[in-house]
Design a protein around this motif. Structure first.
Motif, short mmCIF file in Angstrom:
data_model
loop_
_atom_site.label_atom_id
_atom_site.label_comp_id
_atom_site.label_asym_id
_atom_site.label_seq_id
_atom_site.Cartn_x
_atom_site.Cartn_y
_atom_site.Cartn_z
N VAL A 109 2.86 9.24 -3.10
CA VAL A 109 3.05 7.94 -3.73
C VAL A 109 4.49 7.46 -3.58
CG1 VAL A 109 1.25 8.43 -5.44
CG2 VAL A 109 3.63 8.94 -5.99
N HIS A 110 4.64 6.14 -3.72
CA HIS A 110 5.96 5.51 -3.74
C HIS A 110 5.88 4.37 -4.75
CE1 HIS A 110 9.40 3.34 -1.36
NE2 HIS A 110 9.78 3.76 -2.56
N LEU A 111 6.44 4.60 -5.93
CA LEU A 111 6.41 3.59 -6.98
C LEU A 111 7.43 2.49 -6.70
CD1 LEU A 111 6.02 5.68 -10.27
CD2 LEU A 111 4.27 4.89 -8.66
N PRO A 112 7.24 1.31 -7.29
CA PRO A 112 8.17 0.19 -7.07
C PRO A 112 9.60 0.55 -7.43
CG PRO A 112 6.17 -0.59 -8.13
CD PRO A 112 6.09 0.90 -8.13
N SER A 113 10.52 -0.11 -6.75
CA SER A 113 11.93 0.13 -6.99
C SER A 113 12.36 -0.45 -8.34
CB SER A 113 12.77 -0.52 -5.88
OG SER A 113 12.46 0.05 -4.63
N VAL A 114 13.47 0.06 -8.84
CA VAL A 114 14.08 -0.46 -10.06
C VAL A 114 15.44 -1.04 -9.70
CG1 VAL A 114 12.87 1.17 -11.55
CG2 VAL A 114 15.12 1.77 -10.66
N ALA A 127 -10.25 17.11 -9.96
CA ALA A 127 -9.69 18.26 -9.24
C ALA A 127 -9.03 19.23 -10.21
CB ALA A 127 -8.69 17.81 -8.19
N GLY A 128 -9.31 20.52 -10.02
CA GLY A 128 -8.69 21.52 -10.87
C GLY A 128 -7.25 21.80 -10.49
N ARG A 129 -6.93 21.61 -9.21
CA ARG A 129 -5.56 21.80 -8.73
C ARG A 129 -5.09 20.49 -8.12
NH1 ARG A 129 -6.83 27.28 -5.28
NH2 ARG A 129 -6.55 28.83 -6.94
N LEU A 130 -3.92 20.05 -8.55
CA LEU A 130 -3.48 18.71 -8.15
C LEU A 130 -1.96 18.67 -8.07
CD1 LEU A 130 -4.99 15.44 -9.55
CD2 LEU A 130 -2.51 15.74 -9.60
N LEU A 131 -1.48 17.98 -7.04
CA LEU A 131 -0.05 17.73 -6.86
C LEU A 131 0.19 16.24 -6.74
CD1 LEU A 131 1.00 20.43 -4.22
CD2 LEU A 131 1.83 20.31 -6.57
N VAL A 132 1.26 15.77 -7.34
CA VAL A 132 1.75 14.41 -7.13
C VAL A 132 3.12 14.54 -6.48
CG1 VAL A 132 2.53 12.27 -8.20
CG2 VAL A 132 0.45 13.39 -9.02
N VAL A 133 3.24 14.01 -5.27
CA VAL A 133 4.45 14.15 -4.48
C VAL A 133 4.91 12.77 -4.07
CG1 VAL A 133 5.48 15.28 -2.47
CG2 VAL A 133 3.48 16.31 -3.57
N GLY A 134 6.17 12.44 -4.33
CA GLY A 134 6.59 11.12 -3.91
C GLY A 134 7.90 10.66 -4.49
N ASP A 135 8.26 9.46 -4.10
CA ASP A 135 9.43 8.77 -4.63
C ASP A 135 8.95 7.96 -5.84
OD1 ASP A 135 11.59 7.19 -5.21
OD2 ASP A 135 11.69 6.18 -3.26
N LEU A 136 9.25 8.47 -7.02
CA LEU A 136 8.80 7.80 -8.25
C LEU A 136 9.83 6.82 -8.77
CD1 LEU A 136 7.05 10.69 -10.23
CD2 LEU A 136 6.18 9.27 -8.36
N ASN A 137 10.97 6.72 -8.11
CA ASN A 137 12.03 5.83 -8.56
C ASN A 137 12.34 6.03 -10.04
OD1 ASN A 137 13.27 4.06 -6.52
ND2 ASN A 137 11.16 3.48 -6.07
N ARG A 159 0.87 -1.19 0.00
CA ARG A 159 0.00 0.00 0.00
C ARG A 159 0.89 1.23 0.00
NH1 ARG A 159 -3.51 -0.88 5.18
NH2 ARG A 159 -1.48 -1.62 5.93
N ARG A 160 0.99 1.85 -1.16
CA ARG A 160 1.97 2.93 -1.31
C ARG A 160 1.41 4.18 -1.97
NH1 ARG A 160 7.84 0.80 -3.34
NH2 ARG A 160 8.29 -0.74 -1.73
#
Length: 309
Positions: A198-203, A231-241, A179-180
């Motif tokens: 978010v935290h995407l899978p490692s490479v 949503a009109g305003r949106l942020l994606v914050v995280g470790d995307l690898n 659950r990430r």
């Protein structure tokens, strides 16, 4: 090369080759070992070949080689000069600090204090373990009384959170315990903003190449969720690898805007060579992202400044 000095041809060829890889990186095939994604992960560092070629040209007294070095310099400045030279606006509406705090962090309290010291209104973290979660709650609770946690990702906010819910970005075959990702609406002073942590899978880089299939699948799932979000305003914050240049993240990053300035290399913490920790937006402008001092994690925190449109 007729009339040229010995070595002119390969110096010119090397410079033109570097320029070609920079400008035409998307043409490098990804079918075998995901070589294209590997190149794009470290793409800005191709520029490091230019001083090397330039020094060789001086040693060889190759005027043609020196002139040829101007070609990759021009291409590099065209692609990355804005990140290096542009000055972001001094004003911003909110700041968000992003950090993979590492599940083996030996100093979680010190890490939490470092994040609090940024004075950012939003604090997003990954690899938050059950044993370390109380530490972050204790340190951040007074300054960021509103929080949302799902699995190993968390969001602490100085402003109220509503519509908090998990987001399923599990690649096929991953267990339900993975659950990430979460989504919450932040009631910021300038208006509501949907925030995904978010935290995407490692490479992994191994004998078969750049193993990023699970990450790419997860990015595509997240991109689909973003596309459906009203949503009109949106942020994606995280470790995307992955970096924003990596085509494997294209189904996600193509729907978002990257920061206008700041390289902000965040990994590995001891000697950062890539920014895989991201602050991306839609309907907002992430004017700058900067890397902060190392903590007890193998990532460095990054601080993003955001203008609400």
């Amino acid at each position: 090369m007729r009339g040229g000095r010995p070595g002119d041809a390969w110096l010119v060829g090397g410079a033109v080759g570097v320029a070609g890889l920079l400008a035409l990186h998307s043409a490098v095939p990804n079918g075998v070992g995901r070589l294209g994604s590997l190149l794009e992960t470290f793409l800005p560092w191709l520029g490091a070949a230019v001083p090397f070629l330039g020094c060789l040209a001086v040693l060889k007294r190759s005027v043609a080689g020196l002139i040829a070095c101007l070609v990759p310099v021009a291409v590099w400045l065209w692609m990355f000069g804005g990140l290096w030279f542009s000055s972001p606006p001094e004003s911003y509406d909110l700041a968000v600090v992003q950090h993979n705090v590492a599940d083996d962090n030996a100093d979680p309290a010190g890490t939490a204090r470092a994040l609090r010291a940024t004075s950012a209104g939003l604090v997003a973290v990954q690899e938050l373990t059950p044993t370390r979660r109380p530490v972050f709650e204790d340190v951040l609770g007074a300054s960021h009384p509103h929080r949302a946690v799902h699995g190993t990702v968390g969001l602490w906010s100085a402003w109220p959170l509503t519509d908090v819910r998990p987001v399923d970005i599990r690649p096929e075959g991953f267990p339900e315990s993975w659950r990430r990702a979460l989504r919450a609406t932040v009631s910021a002073p300038g208006g509501g903003v949907a925030v995904y942590v978010v935290h995407l899978p490692s490479v992994r880089l191994g004998p078969t190449g750049f193993a990023s299939a699970a990450r790419d699948e997860s990015a595509a799932l997240l991109g689909s969720r973003i596309a459906d979000d009203p949503a009109g305003r949106l942020l994606v914050v995280g470790d995307l690898n992955g970096t924003v240049q990596d085509r494997g993240l294209g189904p996600l990053t193509s729907r978002l805007d990257a920061p206008a300035s700041g390289f902000a290399f965040s990994w590995p913490a001891a000697l950062p060579v890539a920014r895989i920790d991201q602050v991306l937006g839609r309907g907002v402008e992430v004017t700058e992202v900067s890397a902060l001092d190392a903590t007890g994690s193998d990532h460095r925190p990054v601080l993003g400044r955001v203008l609400l449109r």
